[in-house]
Design an enzyme around this catalytic site. Structure first.
Site, PDB file in Angstrom:
ATOM      1  N   GLY A  91     -25.116 -22.927 -17.206  1.00 15.31           N
ATOM      2  CA  GLY A  91     -23.669 -22.552 -16.404  1.00 15.31           C
ATOM      3  C   GLY A  91     -24.027 -22.847 -14.695  1.00 15.31           C
ATOM      4  N   GLY A 112     -23.061 -21.874 -10.579  1.00 17.51           N
ATOM      5  CA  GLY A 112     -22.095 -21.296 -10.291  1.00 17.51           C
ATOM      6  C   GLY A 112     -22.126 -21.333  -8.570  1.00 17.51           C
ATOM      7  N   VAL A 160     -27.113 -20.685 -14.552  1.00 15.23           N
ATOM      8  CA  VAL A 160     -27.403 -19.511 -15.887  1.00 15.23           C
ATOM      9  C   VAL A 160     -28.682 -20.663 -17.005  1.00 15.23           C
ATOM     10  CG1 VAL A 160     -26.553 -18.545 -17.557  1.00 15.23           C
ATOM     11  CG2 VAL A 160     -25.102 -18.312 -15.408  1.00 15.23           C
ATOM     12  N   LYS A 169     -28.994 -15.329 -15.874  1.00 14.38           N
ATOM     13  CA  LYS A 169     -28.447 -15.821 -14.280  1.00 14.38           C
ATOM     14  C   LYS A 169     -29.162 -15.715 -13.177  1.00 14.38           C
ATOM     15  CE  LYS A 169     -23.893 -15.466 -12.247  1.00 14.38           C
ATOM     16  NZ  LYS A 169     -22.707 -14.554 -12.238  1.00 14.38           N
ATOM     17  N   ASP A 219     -11.383 -12.100 -11.787  1.00 14.94           N
ATOM     18  CA  ASP A 219     -11.532 -13.631 -12.418  1.00 14.94           C
ATOM     19  C   ASP A 219     -11.631 -14.015 -13.412  1.00 14.94           C
ATOM     20  OD1 ASP A 219     -12.045 -16.294 -11.516  1.00 14.94           O
ATOM     21  OD2 ASP A 219     -14.092 -16.153 -11.704  1.00 14.94           O
TER      22      ASP A 219
END
Length: 256
Positions: free
Chosen positions: A19, A21, A26, A41, A137
Site C-alpha cells: 500500500g 499513501g 504499507v 504502516k 474517508d
C-alpha cells in the site's frame, strides 16, 4: 508519541510493499517470535515535521487503540524509532473491495452478496459512530476482504473523535464520496457525511459505476449537491424495491 515496550523493529522482517499513501507506505511484515504475518504502516519521520501531520498520526493511533471490532482493522502495537513511526496491524490477505469489484463481470456484485458485504461495512461504521468516531474517508480502497470475504475497514488517517452533534470545518475525503455539505464548504456533523459515503459505496457495488461523475470538480459537486444520480436501466430492473429505496434514503441532501 506512543512507544512500544513489547517488541522492537528487530523482531520483524519487513517484506514487500502492499500500500502507498501520501505520507506512509504499507508493507507485509513477519513477526519473528510468533511467525505471524502483519501489516506495517511505516511513516518516515522527516515527513512528519509538519505539526498538523504529526497531530494527525497521533490521532490515528489513539483512535485505533480504542477500537476492537471484527470489521475494523486491529492495531497490535506502535514502534517508534529514530527514523520511523510504524503501526503494526492485522494482516488481511484478500485485497481491497475495489480490486474485488474489478474482478467481477460488469464490475458489480449481485444484490445478495452486496447485502452481506454492505451490512458488515455498516456494522463497522456504526461501531465507530457509537464511539463518536467519524471515518471521513470511506471508499472501496479502504475496505479490505479477508480470506473468507469478510470486511475490514482501514485507514483512519482522516478520522476524528468529537461529539457526533458537533459541527466541524475541516474539508477532506475523496471527491466522488463527498457529501453535499462538504462540497458546499458548510460546517457539518461527521456521521451524516459517512452515511452519504455509504450510499456511494452501495450504489457502486450494485451498479459497477459511481453515482456522481463530472468532467470537472464543479460539475461533480453540482450533481452531488442536487443528488443528481441515476441507476443504469439494467441494474434498476434487477434490484429489489428495498435496495432502490435504501439508496434513495442514503442520498438525502439534508444532512439532518
Amino acid at each position: 508519541m506512543i512507544f512500544s515496550d513489547k517488541n522492537s523493529l528487530d523482531d520483524y522482517v519487513i517484506g514487500k510493499q502492499i500500500g502507498q499513501g501520501a505520507y506512509a507506505v504499507v508493507r507485509v511484515g513477519l513477526h519473528r517470535p510468533s511467525n505471524k504475518k502483519v501489516a506495517m504502516k511505516i511513516y518516515k519521520k522527516p515527513k512528519l515535521l509538519d505539526p498538523n501531520r504529526r497531530k494527525s498520526v497521533k490521532r490515528e493511533i489513539k483512535l485505533m487503540e480504542k477500537m476492537r471490532n471484527q470489521h475494523i482493522i486491529h492495531l497490535y502495537e506502535v514502534i517508534d524509532t529514530s527514523k520511523y513511526v510504524i503501526l503494526i496491524m492485522e494482516y488481511v490477505g484478500g485485497g481491497s473491495l475495489h480490486g474485488y469489484l474489478k474482478s467481477q463481470s460488469n464490475r458489480r456484485l449481485d444484490e445478495k452478496e452486496a447485502k452481506r458485504i454492505f451490512k458488515q461495512i455498516v456494522e463497522g461504521i456504526r461501531y465507530c459512530h457509537n464511539r463518536c468516531i467519524t471515518h471521513r474517508d470511506i471508499k472501496l480502497e479502504n475496505l479490505l476482504l479477508d480470506d473468507q470475504y469478510n470486511i475490514k475497514i482501514i485507514d483512519f488517517g482522516f478520522s476524528t473523535c468529537i461529539p457526533n452533534e458537533k459541527k466541524i470545518k475541516i474539508f477532506c475525503g475523496t471527491p466522488s464520496y463527498m457529501a453535499p455539505e462538504i462540497v458546499n464548504k458548510t460546517e457539518y456533523c461527521g456521521p451524516p457525511a459517512d452515511i452519504w459515503a455509504l450510499g456511494v459505496l452501495l450504489f457502486t457495488i450494485l451498479s459497477g459505476c459511481f453515482p456522481y461523475r463530472g468532467a470537472t470538480d464543479k460539475e461533480l459537486y453540482s450533481k452531488i449537491t442536487r443528488a443528481d444520480y441515476k441507476l443504469p436501466t439494467e441494474v434498476y430492473k434487477s434490484l429489489s424495491g428495498a435496495a432502490i429505496d435504501l439508496i434513495s434514503s442514503l442520498f438525502n441532501t439534508n444532512a439532518d
